[in-house]
Structure formats: C-alpha cells, structure tokens
Design a protein around this motif. Structure first.
Motif, mmCIF file in Angstrom:
data_model
loop_
_atom_site.group_PDB
_atom_site.id
_atom_site.type_symbol
_atom_site.label_atom_id
_atom_site.label_comp_id
_atom_site.label_asym_id
_atom_site.label_seq_id
_atom_site.Cartn_x
_atom_site.Cartn_y
_atom_site.Cartn_z
ATOM 1 N N SER A 234 85.000 109.027 19.059
ATOM 2 C CA SER A 234 86.246 108.948 19.288
ATOM 3 C C SER A 234 87.145 109.835 20.173
ATOM 4 O O SER A 234 87.946 109.544 21.097
ATOM 5 C CB SER A 234 86.888 109.501 17.921
ATOM 6 N N MET A 235 86.362 111.257 20.533
ATOM 7 C CA MET A 235 86.937 112.400 21.591
ATOM 8 C C MET A 235 86.372 110.683 23.562
ATOM 9 O O MET A 235 87.963 111.385 24.118
ATOM 10 C CB MET A 235 85.817 113.149 21.614
ATOM 11 N N SER A 236 85.396 110.673 23.371
ATOM 12 C CA SER A 236 85.461 109.991 24.695
ATOM 13 C C SER A 236 86.546 109.310 24.675
ATOM 14 O O SER A 236 87.447 108.608 25.883
ATOM 15 C CB SER A 236 84.562 109.251 24.475
ATOM 16 N N LYS A 237 86.863 108.076 23.921
ATOM 17 C CA LYS A 237 88.057 107.184 23.570
ATOM 18 C C LYS A 237 89.686 107.499 24.603
ATOM 19 O O LYS A 237 90.240 107.119 25.069
ATOM 20 C CB LYS A 237 88.278 106.402 22.656
ATOM 21 N N LEU A 238 89.578 109.143 23.256
ATOM 22 C CA LEU A 238 90.460 110.040 24.067
ATOM 23 C C LEU A 238 90.887 110.045 25.142
ATOM 24 O O LEU A 238 91.878 109.947 25.875
ATOM 25 C CB LEU A 238 90.577 110.913 22.782
ATOM 26 N N VAL A 239 89.632 110.455 25.989
ATOM 27 C CA VAL A 239 89.606 111.164 26.884
ATOM 28 C C VAL A 239 90.055 109.872 27.919
ATOM 29 O O VAL A 239 90.436 110.257 29.690
ATOM 30 C CB VAL A 239 88.285 111.703 27.878
ATOM 31 N N ALA A 240 89.281 108.846 27.377
ATOM 32 C CA ALA A 240 89.276 107.615 28.684
ATOM 33 C C ALA A 240 91.095 106.972 28.894
ATOM 34 O O ALA A 240 91.453 106.898 29.360
ATOM 35 C CB ALA A 240 88.485 106.513 28.166
ATOM 36 N N LEU A 241 91.369 106.679 27.454
ATOM 37 C CA LEU A 241 93.267 106.648 26.690
ATOM 38 C C LEU A 241 93.863 107.733 28.282
ATOM 39 O O LEU A 241 94.953 107.368 28.782
ATOM 40 C CB LEU A 241 93.051 106.725 25.677
ATOM 41 N N ALA A 242 93.561 108.854 27.926
ATOM 42 C CA ALA A 242 94.312 109.992 28.734
ATOM 43 C C ALA A 242 94.274 109.797 30.093
ATOM 44 O O ALA A 242 95.589 109.721 30.977
ATOM 45 C CB ALA A 242 94.125 110.846 28.267
ATOM 46 N N ALA A 243 92.837 109.404 30.584
ATOM 47 C CA ALA A 243 92.978 109.303 32.441
ATOM 48 C C ALA A 243 93.801 107.956 32.423
ATOM 49 O O ALA A 243 94.159 108.279 33.672
ATOM 50 C CB ALA A 243 91.582 108.894 32.705
ATOM 51 N N SER A 244 93.857 106.953 31.957
ATOM 52 C CA SER A 244 94.669 105.537 31.863
ATOM 53 C C SER A 244 96.295 106.440 32.249
ATOM 54 O O SER A 244 96.699 105.654 32.705
ATOM 55 C CB SER A 244 94.428 104.710 31.381
ATOM 56 N N THR A 245 96.413 106.524 31.226
ATOM 57 C CA THR A 245 97.369 106.919 30.709
ATOM 58 C C THR A 245 98.335 108.260 32.064
ATOM 59 O O THR A 245 99.928 107.517 32.260
ATOM 60 C CB THR A 245 98.234 107.917 29.568
ATOM 61 N N PHE A 246 97.608 108.647 32.233
ATOM 62 C CA PHE A 246 97.903 109.697 33.447
ATOM 63 C C PHE A 246 98.326 108.435 34.871
ATOM 64 O O PHE A 246 99.199 109.619 35.173
ATOM 65 C CB PHE A 246 96.987 110.772 33.646
ATOM 66 N N ASN A 247 97.357 107.909 35.119
ATOM 67 C CA ASN A 247 97.633 107.356 36.037
ATOM 68 C C ASN A 247 98.530 106.427 35.971
ATOM 69 O O ASN A 247 98.931 106.181 37.203
ATOM 70 C CB ASN A 247 96.604 106.543 36.699
ATOM 71 N N LEU A 248 98.772 105.738 35.449
ATOM 72 C CA LEU A 248 100.275 104.519 35.425
ATOM 73 C C LEU A 248 101.367 105.660 34.876
ATOM 74 O O LEU A 248 101.908 105.059 35.887
ATOM 75 C CB LEU A 248 100.324 104.385 33.153
ATOM 76 N N ILE A 249 101.495 106.601 34.116
ATOM 77 C CA ILE A 249 102.723 107.689 34.149
ATOM 78 C C ILE A 249 103.188 107.881 35.704
ATOM 79 O O ILE A 249 104.396 107.702 36.114
ATOM 80 C CB ILE A 249 103.049 108.372 33.358
ATOM 81 N N GLY A 250 101.732 108.289 36.147
ATOM 82 C CA GLY A 250 102.276 108.860 38.222
ATOM 83 C C GLY A 250 102.945 107.734 38.597
ATOM 84 O O GLY A 250 103.715 107.861 39.864
ATOM 85 N N VAL A 251 102.477 106.502 38.535
ATOM 86 C CA VAL A 251 102.746 105.472 39.442
ATOM 87 C C VAL A 251 104.082 105.175 39.040
ATOM 88 O O VAL A 251 104.767 104.640 39.925
ATOM 89 C CB VAL A 251 101.577 103.873 39.053
ATOM 90 N N LEU A 252 105.028 104.933 37.528
ATOM 91 C CA LEU A 252 106.380 104.926 37.174
ATOM 92 C C LEU A 252 106.987 105.897 37.688
ATOM 93 O O LEU A 252 107.990 105.957 37.604
ATOM 94 C CB LEU A 252 106.281 104.750 35.847
ATOM 95 N N ILE A 253 106.461 107.614 37.662
ATOM 96 C CA ILE A 253 107.451 108.192 38.294
ATOM 97 C C ILE A 253 107.623 108.337 39.348
ATOM 98 O O ILE A 253 108.087 108.535 41.151
ATOM 99 C CB ILE A 253 106.300 109.588 37.984
ATOM 100 N N MET A 254 105.760 107.229 40.691
ATOM 101 C CA MET A 254 106.061 107.577 41.794
ATOM 102 C C MET A 254 107.033 106.610 42.562
ATOM 103 O O MET A 254 106.815 106.147 43.362
ATOM 104 C CB MET A 254 104.924 107.958 42.359
ATOM 105 N N LEU A 255 107.508 105.559 41.369
ATOM 106 C CA LEU A 255 107.683 104.135 41.303
ATOM 107 C C LEU A 255 109.471 103.883 42.640
ATOM 108 O O LEU A 255 109.205 103.563 43.409
ATOM 109 C CB LEU A 255 107.936 103.300 40.659
ATOM 110 N N PRO A 256 109.976 104.756 42.137
ATOM 111 C CA PRO A 256 111.576 104.987 42.690
ATOM 112 C C PRO A 256 111.808 105.596 44.318
ATOM 113 O O PRO A 256 111.962 105.346 44.834
ATOM 114 C CB PRO A 256 112.271 105.421 41.816
ATOM 115 N N PHE A 257 110.106 106.343 44.670
ATOM 116 C CA PHE A 257 110.034 106.927 46.112
ATOM 117 C C PHE A 257 109.111 106.225 46.854
ATOM 118 O O PHE A 257 108.566 106.853 47.899
ATOM 119 C CB PHE A 257 109.681 108.601 45.440
#
Length: 323
Positions: A234-257
C-alpha cells in the motif's frame, strides 16, 4: 505510398535504437552502482534534503526518471527507504530528468561517434576501468541514434498530415495530452523530449507546440511506477500516486504561464533545442521546489490516505508477530 511506408519503418527502427541506447546505458550504470546504492541511500538521506539530491543526481547519471521512480517504489516496498525519503527522491528526480533535454540539445553528429570509439577503447584496457567502457559506449550510442532519427524524419518534416496534427499541439491542453499519450506508449519521457527537439530543429513544430508536449511527458513518465506499484505494498502505491499527483499539479500551476515560459526560454537562447531544455528545466524545477516548500503539510495530507494507514497496520501486526 511505398516510400512513406519505408520512411515510417526507418523512423521506428531509429527510435528503437534510441530507446535501446537509453535502456542499455541505464542498465550499465545500474550494474556499476547497484551494490553501493543502499549504502549511498543510508549516508545521503541522513541530511534533511539528502533524498532530494540523491534523486536528482542519480536520475542525471542514469538518464531515466522512469527507472529511478520505479526503483524508489520498490525500495519503499522492501523498507530500504522511508516514506518521507521516497517523496524527496521523487521530487529530486523531477529536476534530474531535465538533464536529458540538455544532453540531446547538444550537437550529436560528432559526440556520438566520439563516445562510441572512446567507450570501445576503454573497454579494451585490461584494468578495472574497462567496466566503464560499456557505459561510455552506450552514452555515445544515444547521440548516434538521435542523429539517425533526425535523418529518418527529414522526408516527413513537411508532410501536410504530420504538420497538421502537430500544429494542434500549440493549444496547451492538447499539447499536454499529446505528451502524456506518447510517453505512456513509449514509456520514456527522454525519448519524447528527444523527438520534440528533433522536430523543433527541423522546423516541423515551433517552441509554442514543443513546450506543452515535453511538460505533458512529465506526467506520462510516472505511469510505469504506477503500474509496478499495483503488485506491491500500500505504501508503494501511495508513493507512485504521489509522484503522478505532484507532476499533474505542477503542470496545472504552470499552464497559465506557458506564454511567459516561452518568452523566458527564447530570451535566453536563439537555439530551438536549448529553448526546450530551458523551458523543461524551469517547469520541473518549479514543481519540485513548490512541493519542497510545502513538504511537511504535503506529507501530513498523504499520511491521511487509507493506503498509508493500511501499511501502518500491516507493519504493526508484523512487529507483534516478531515479538
């Protein structure tokens, strides 16, 4: 029709060689460093941002964020690294993976043969240094195959259908989707970045289309770690999910710029390939430092996830059984 078919086969073969070069280089570096990896992790993660530095440096050396992310998920599963350190390593990986863009933006027509010959000569030396020969050889092979891709795509660079499809990437959302889909299929953001730089250098796409694609690739590259984690804890799944979420949020923040990002990149260099490297580096570095700034609140949020709680229960039951 026959000519187009032959061109497509040559392009696929050239991309296959590029992927093979990246995978072989990663494998050679991995074999050189796997035995000492656990010791490095123990020593480096003692420092507050040690995991971040480890992720960045290791990804820069291995030239595969997919490999490092997947390895991190596996190490969490085996208990070699802590949950906090795994998050730091993944954030560092985001910065380290930008080195690929800088490498492929270099002039590859001479560097490829140079490193291939150098690697071959070093591997022939009857000393311990010979083990590094293969790594240097495959490093040159990456450049060499990239020049093949450039030559192979020359006949298609003005193809109306290809130009029409890629021109739609100037729409940031569509460009990001292109980057995600291509990376999920190829399973390598490095290959996508290399292809984008080739197309940009040939004038098939412009910087406005290139930026969304390479940034979208950053989301797609986490798919491998997600797939691997499904079979792990379960911890491994959470780490992998966190990696995807970080990159997704980062792209959404950068999108207007994206427009500002393009202006910064073009102001630093007139070379299209370097512009991609600059934009990619700024975007990924911003994402990593954004989450570093809010590291403790982010970890507290992740610790509330049911997968984290499930893993804590499993660990506690194992401790009781061992007693």
């Amino acid at each position: 029709m026959v000519e187009n078919f032959q061109t497509i086969i040559i392009i696929i073969a050239s991309i296959t060689l590029f992927v093979y070069g990246l995978q072989s280089f990663s494998k050679e570096i991995d074999q050189l460093g796997t035995e000492r990896l656990s010791k490095w992790i123990d020593k480096i993660t003692v420092f507050p941002l040690g995991g971040f530095l480890l992720g960045g440096i290791f990804t820069s050396i291995v030239q595969s964020s997919t490999l490092v992310s997947s390895l991190t998920v596996s190490l969490v599963n085996s208990g070699v690294i802590t949950f906090r350190d795994s998050i730091l390593i993944l954030l560092g990986t985001n910065v380290g993976t930008t080195s690929t863009a800088w490498i492929v933006s270099m002039e590859s027509s001479f560097l490829g043969p140079l490193f291939i010959v150098l690697g071959t000569l070093i591997s022939m030396i009857p000393t311990r240094i010979s083990v590094a020969g293969k790594s240097i050889f495959y490093f040159g092979f990456i450049f060499f195959s990239l020049s093949f891709i450039s030559q192979a795509m020359e006949p298609l660079k003005n193809d109306p259908l290809l130009v029409e499809i890629l021109s739609k990437a100037s729409n940031p959302i569509l460009g990001i989707v292109y980057g995600i889909i291509i990376t999920v299929i190829i399973q390598s953001s490095s290959v996508v970045v290399g292809l984008v730089i080739v197309l940009l250098s040939q004038g098939t796409i412009d910087i406005q289309s290139a930026i969304p694609i390479v940034i979208g690739a950053n989301i797609g590259t986490t798919s491998t770690a997600l797939l691997i984690s499904l079979k792990l804890s379960s911890m491994s799944k959470l780490v992998a999910l966190a990696a995807s979420t970080f990159n997704l949020i980062g792209v959404l923040i950068m999108l207007p710029f994206f427009g500002l990002l393009e202006q910064i990149a073009t102001s630093f260099s007139n070379e299209p390939s370097l512009q991609v490297a600059i934009a990619f580096t700024i975007s990924n570095t911003f994402t990593s430092f954004f989450f570093l700034l809010f590291l403790n609140p982010t970890i507290r949020i992740l610790m509330k996830h049911r997968w984290y709680k499930e893993q804590v229960k499993v660990d506690e039951s194992l401790k009781v059984e061992s007693v």
